[in-house]
Structures are given as structure tokens and as C-alpha cells.
Design a protein around this motif. Structure first.
Motif, PDB file in Angstrom:
ATOM      1  N   LEU A 272       0.814  -1.212   0.000  1.00 42.06           N
ATOM      2  CA  LEU A 272       0.000   0.000   0.000  1.00 42.06           C
ATOM      3  C   LEU A 272       0.852   1.268   0.000  1.00 42.06           C
ATOM      4  N   ARG A 273       2.167   1.125  -0.179  1.00 41.58           N
ATOM      5  CA  ARG A 273       3.074   2.281  -0.186  1.00 41.58           C
ATOM      6  C   ARG A 273       3.970   2.182  -1.423  1.00 41.58           C
ATOM      7  N   GLN A 274       3.636   2.917  -2.465  1.00 44.40           N
ATOM      8  CA  GLN A 274       4.428   2.855  -3.697  1.00 44.40           C
ATOM      9  C   GLN A 274       5.879   3.240  -3.379  1.00 44.40           C
ATOM     10  N   PRO A 275       6.860   2.388  -3.733  1.00 45.47           N
ATOM     11  CA  PRO A 275       8.211   2.571  -3.176  1.00 45.47           C
ATOM     12  C   PRO A 275       8.908   3.867  -3.552  1.00 45.47           C
ATOM     13  N   ALA A 276       8.709   4.366  -4.759  1.00 49.79           N
ATOM     14  CA  ALA A 276       9.375   5.621  -5.122  1.00 49.79           C
ATOM     15  C   ALA A 276       8.860   6.778  -4.273  1.00 49.79           C
ATOM     16  N   VAL A 277       7.541   6.813  -4.051  1.00 49.57           N
ATOM     17  CA  VAL A 277       6.966   7.870  -3.222  1.00 49.57           C
ATOM     18  C   VAL A 277       7.314   7.651  -1.752  1.00 49.57           C
ATOM     19  N   LEU A 278       7.350   6.393  -1.319  1.00 50.33           N
ATOM     20  CA  LEU A 278       7.782   6.084   0.041  1.00 50.33           C
ATOM     21  C   LEU A 278       9.209   6.567   0.277  1.00 50.33           C
ATOM     22  N   ALA A 279      10.069   6.359  -0.713  1.00 47.09           N
ATOM     23  CA  ALA A 279      11.450   6.839  -0.608  1.00 47.09           C
ATOM     24  C   ALA A 279      11.481   8.357  -0.475  1.00 47.09           C
ATOM     25  N   LYS A 280      10.658   9.045  -1.257  1.00 48.38           N
ATOM     26  CA  LYS A 280      10.583  10.512  -1.188  1.00 48.38           C
ATOM     27  C   LYS A 280      10.089  10.951   0.190  1.00 48.38           C
ATOM     28  N   SER A 281       9.086  10.256   0.721  1.00 51.14           N
ATOM     29  CA  SER A 281       8.554  10.593   2.044  1.00 51.14           C
ATOM     30  C   SER A 281       9.639  10.434   3.109  1.00 51.14           C
TER      31      SER A 281
ATOM     32  N   GLY B 248      12.272  -7.002  -2.774  1.00 44.21           N
ATOM     33  CA  GLY B 248      13.613  -6.816  -3.325  1.00 44.21           C
ATOM     34  C   GLY B 248      13.658  -5.724  -4.372  1.00 44.21           C
ATOM     35  N   GLU B 249      12.646  -5.698  -5.248  1.00 49.21           N
ATOM     36  CA  GLU B 249      12.584  -4.632  -6.253  1.00 49.21           C
ATOM     37  C   GLU B 249      12.434  -3.269  -5.585  1.00 49.21           C
ATOM     38  N   ALA B 250      11.612  -3.218  -4.553  1.00 50.72           N
ATOM     39  CA  ALA B 250      11.373  -1.940  -3.873  1.00 50.72           C
ATOM     40  C   ALA B 250      12.654  -1.374  -3.277  1.00 50.72           C
ATOM     41  N   ILE B 251      13.490  -2.245  -2.712  1.00 51.73           N
ATOM     42  CA  ILE B 251      14.761  -1.779  -2.161  1.00 51.73           C
ATOM     43  C   ILE B 251      15.591  -1.097  -3.242  1.00 51.73           C
ATOM     44  N   SER B 252      15.636  -1.698  -4.435  1.00 52.65           N
ATOM     45  CA  SER B 252      16.390  -1.094  -5.540  1.00 52.65           C
ATOM     46  C   SER B 252      15.802   0.253  -5.935  1.00 52.65           C
ATOM     47  N   VAL B 253      14.484   0.328  -6.029  1.00 51.73           N
ATOM     48  CA  VAL B 253      13.820   1.585  -6.396  1.00 51.73           C
ATOM     49  C   VAL B 253      14.104   2.666  -5.351  1.00 51.73           C
ATOM     50  N   ILE B 254      13.956   2.307  -4.083  1.00 58.02           N
ATOM     51  CA  ILE B 254      14.154   3.281  -3.002  1.00 58.02           C
ATOM     52  C   ILE B 254      15.570   3.825  -3.019  1.00 58.02           C
TER      53      ILE B 254
ATOM     54  N   GLU C 197      20.087  11.339  -8.172  1.00 59.66           N
ATOM     55  CA  GLU C 197      20.568  11.455  -9.555  1.00 59.66           C
ATOM     56  C   GLU C 197      19.396  11.577 -10.539  1.00 59.66           C
ATOM     57  N   ARG C 198      19.697  12.080 -11.695  1.00 58.56           N
ATOM     58  CA  ARG C 198      18.671  12.272 -12.724  1.00 58.56           C
ATOM     59  C   ARG C 198      18.476  10.999 -13.547  1.00 58.56           C
ATOM     60  N   ASN C 199      17.336  10.961 -14.213  1.00 58.30           N
ATOM     61  CA  ASN C 199      17.056   9.919 -15.201  1.00 58.30           C
ATOM     62  C   ASN C 199      17.232   8.505 -14.650  1.00 58.30           C
ATOM     63  N   ARG C 200      16.630   8.258 -13.507  1.00 59.09           N
ATOM     64  CA  ARG C 200      16.710   6.935 -12.883  1.00 59.09           C
ATOM     65  C   ARG C 200      15.790   5.955 -13.608  1.00 59.09           C
TER      66      ARG C 200
ATOM     67  N   GLU D 260       9.263  -6.667 -12.327  1.00 61.66           N
ATOM     68  CA  GLU D 260       7.943  -7.250 -12.536  1.00 61.66           C
ATOM     69  C   GLU D 260       6.863  -6.471 -11.794  1.00 61.66           C
ATOM     70  N   HIS D 261       7.229  -5.892 -10.647  1.00 60.63           N
ATOM     71  CA  HIS D 261       6.255  -5.213  -9.795  1.00 60.63           C
ATOM     72  C   HIS D 261       6.389  -3.695  -9.822  1.00 60.63           C
ATOM     73  N   TYR D 262       7.614  -3.190  -9.990  1.00 56.28           N
ATOM     74  CA  TYR D 262       7.862  -1.755  -9.933  1.00 56.28           C
ATOM     75  C   TYR D 262       8.788  -1.343 -11.065  1.00 56.28           C
ATOM     76  N   ARG D 263       8.690  -0.067 -11.436  1.00 56.69           N
ATOM     77  CA  ARG D 263       9.567   0.431 -12.491  1.00 56.69           C
ATOM     78  C   ARG D 263       9.804   1.927 -12.321  1.00 56.69           C
ATOM     79  N   LEU D 264      10.935   2.371 -12.824  1.00 55.69           N
ATOM     80  CA  LEU D 264      11.252   3.792 -12.939  1.00 55.69           C
ATOM     81  C   LEU D 264      11.599   4.051 -14.395  1.00 55.69           C
ATOM     82  N   ARG D 265      11.069   5.109 -14.958  1.00 50.58           N
ATOM     83  CA  ARG D 265      11.307   5.388 -16.370  1.00 50.58           C
ATOM     84  C   ARG D 265      11.707   6.851 -16.526  1.00 50.58           C
TER      85      ARG D 265
END
Length: 289
Positions: A76-85, A128-134, A141-144, A149-154
Motif C-alpha cells: 500500500l506504499r508505492q516505493p518511489a513515493v515512500l522513498a521521497k517521504s 527486493g525490487e522496492a529496495i532497488s527503487v528506493i 541522480e537524474r534519469n533513474r 515485474e512489480h515496480y519500475r522507474l522510467r
């Protein structure tokens, strides 16, 4: 099992019940000199306050204590936004945030709130994917980019970076989760009801094996233990001191988050004033010996 030799920390497991004086309890924990306040994250519990909102208010009204979700409900916590929080609160609090992460478990309730229903294996893969995203978002850095399978950054624009190196502590107990902790996390965050002391050696062993295979030292990971109970006639402070000392020097745990039963203010005073100083003293003596 032996002592990993890490500095001791002591904290308070604050249940976010909207009907309780949670801010007063947090301020008391801070005044009493505790190191950590952990808040469980179950958004689907109707009587519970939102964890990140509560952690933010606690950080604003305290001076020294570190706050963390114990553990954040990843589905229930999208990892990129969780990282920002987490990075934002770390900056605003002067470096007083750590990040406990959980793979999820109450799937009916998670699904009721619009989250995904995952198998145990998929939940750990997503963790595991979330850890990488966070970590990418914390890089600043820019352009991450990340494709899982579950999360992505583009082409994500990461940042701001946190004020200090936020630790990622995993609340995991299965073989795949423990191996992930050993490979990729900064700490392990079990709770005594499901990881009692007699199970700790086997659980540590799985983490340590994965850490060594990944080229890490087992002592690189903090071992944070949610400990449940009450200090009183049936389990006096002296017994708590003996148990926590043994957990530190004999069972490898270095941080103890007190999940108190009963009168919270009284229990906090007993823990901070009668248990914590004596555990610090006895562990120091045993380590010197």
C-alpha cells in the motif's frame, strides 16, 4: 550464536490508536532518552492513524528520538513515493528517520484498500525490487531507470537525498526474506511473538550466510527486536535486564523496541529508567570481559 558487537539502541513501539494520547507518549519516550520510536503500518485498521502522518508529527514535536515505520506496508506504499517521504522527513528532522519495510501479509485487508494480492514468493520479489527503487530515489541522480515485474522507474528525477544514510530494516521471517535481508538490507526487524529467542540462531544463520555470499559481513546488519510484554510482578525489571542482556551478548540482537502492555506511561518509565541503563551496563561489562 554470538554477539555482533554493534552499539545498543532502545526504543518504544507506539500503537497508532486514534483514541490514545500517542503524541504525549512519543514526547515522553523522547524525554526519557530512548533512541527509537517505531509505529506499525496497518492503514486498513479503522481505529489507527496513518503511520507516515503520525511519524511526521512525532518528528516535529521531539528533539532527539529517531522514528521509523515498524514496518511500512509495502503493497500500500508505492516505493518511489515512500522513498521521497522518508528522505523528506529525514531532511526536515535533521537525520532522524530509518525505514522498516514489510512485504505485506494481511492480503484480504490490503486488497480491500485497493492493494495487490501477492503470493509469499511474489511479495518477497516485490520487496527486493522496492529496495532497488528506493535506493535509486535516494541517490538524488537524474534519469533513474528500473524495470521489474512489480515496480519500475522510467526516467525518474530522484531527490532530494536524505540527510543521512537511512537504514532499510526488513521485517521478514521466511527463508527468501532472510536471504534478501542478508544480501541487500541494512538491518533485520523481527518481533518476539513470531521470532522468539529460541528461533533466533537459525534465522540469524540464514541472514549471515546470504550476507557472506554477497561479500558482506554479518555485523554490517543491525538486528532490531520488537519485544512484547509488561514490566511488573510477573516479569520484574531485573528479569527484563537479564533477558535483554542475554539477547544482546548471546543471541545477536542490538536494538530493542519495547511493545508495552498496560499503562503506557508507567511502562515507559520502568523501561527507560530501570531496564535500559542496567542492560547497557551489563552488556558493556560482558563485552569488556
Amino acid at each position: 550464536m554470538s554477539d555482533y558487537g554493534r552499539p545498543l539502541q532502545f526504543g518504544y513501539f507506539l500503537v497508532p490508536d486514534a483514541g490514545d494520547p500517542v503524541i504525549e507518549h512519543a514526547r515522553l519516550a523522547d524525554r526519557l532518552g530512548l533512541d527509537l520510536i517505531g509505529v506499525q503500518d496497518h492503514p486498513y485498521q479503522r481505529r489507527y492513524l496513518d503511520t507516515w502522518t503520525l511519524l511526521s508529527v512525532i518528528a516535529a514535536v521531539t528533539e532527539r528520538v529517531t522514528v521509523f515505520p515498524d514496518v511500512a506496508n509495502l503493497p500500500l506504499r508505492q516505493p518511489a513515493v515512500l522513498a521521497k517521504s522518508a528522505a523528506s522527513l529525514d531532511l526536515l528532522s535533521g537525520g532522524r528517520v530509518e525505514l522498516g519495510l514489510g512485504a505485506g501479509g494481511f492480503w484480504d485487508a490490503i486488497e480491500a484498500y485497493g492493494g495487490p494480492r501477492r503470493t509469499k514468493g511474489a511479495a518477497i520479489d516485490a520487496l527486493g525490487e522496492a529496495i532497488s527503487v528506493i535506493r535509486q530515489i535516494w541517490s538524488g541522480e537524474r534519469n533513474r531507470r528500473f524495470e521489474g515485474e512489480h515496480y519500475r522507474l522510467r526516467g525518474a528525477q530522484a531527490g532530494p537525498s536524505p540527510a543521512h544514510g537511512i537504514g532499510i530494516w526488513l521485517g521478514v521471517g521466511g527463508p527468501k526474506g532472510l536471504a534478501l535481508a542478508g544480501r541487500a538490507a541494512d538491518g533485520w526487524l523481527p518481533s518476539s511473538p513470531w521470532a522468539p529467542p529460541e528461533r533466533l540462531p537459525e534465522l540469524h544463520a540464514r541472514i549471515d550466510e546470504a550476507a557472506v555470499e554477497a561479500g558482506r559481513k554479518p555485523s554490517d546488519l543491525r538486528r532490531v527486536y520488537n519485544i512484547n510484554g509488561a514490566i511488573g510482578p510477573d516479569r520484574p525489571a531485573s528479569q527484563w535486564v537479564a533477558e535483554l542482556t542475554d539477547l544482546a551478548v548471546g543471541f545477536g540482537m542490538d536494538s530493542f523496541v519495547f511493545w508495552a502492555e498496560g499503562d503506557q506511561e508507567r511502562q515507559l518509565h520502568l523501561f527507560a529508567e530501570e531496564v535500559v541503563p542496567e542492560v547497557r551496563r551489563q552488556v558493556a561489562l560482558e563485552r569488556e570481559a
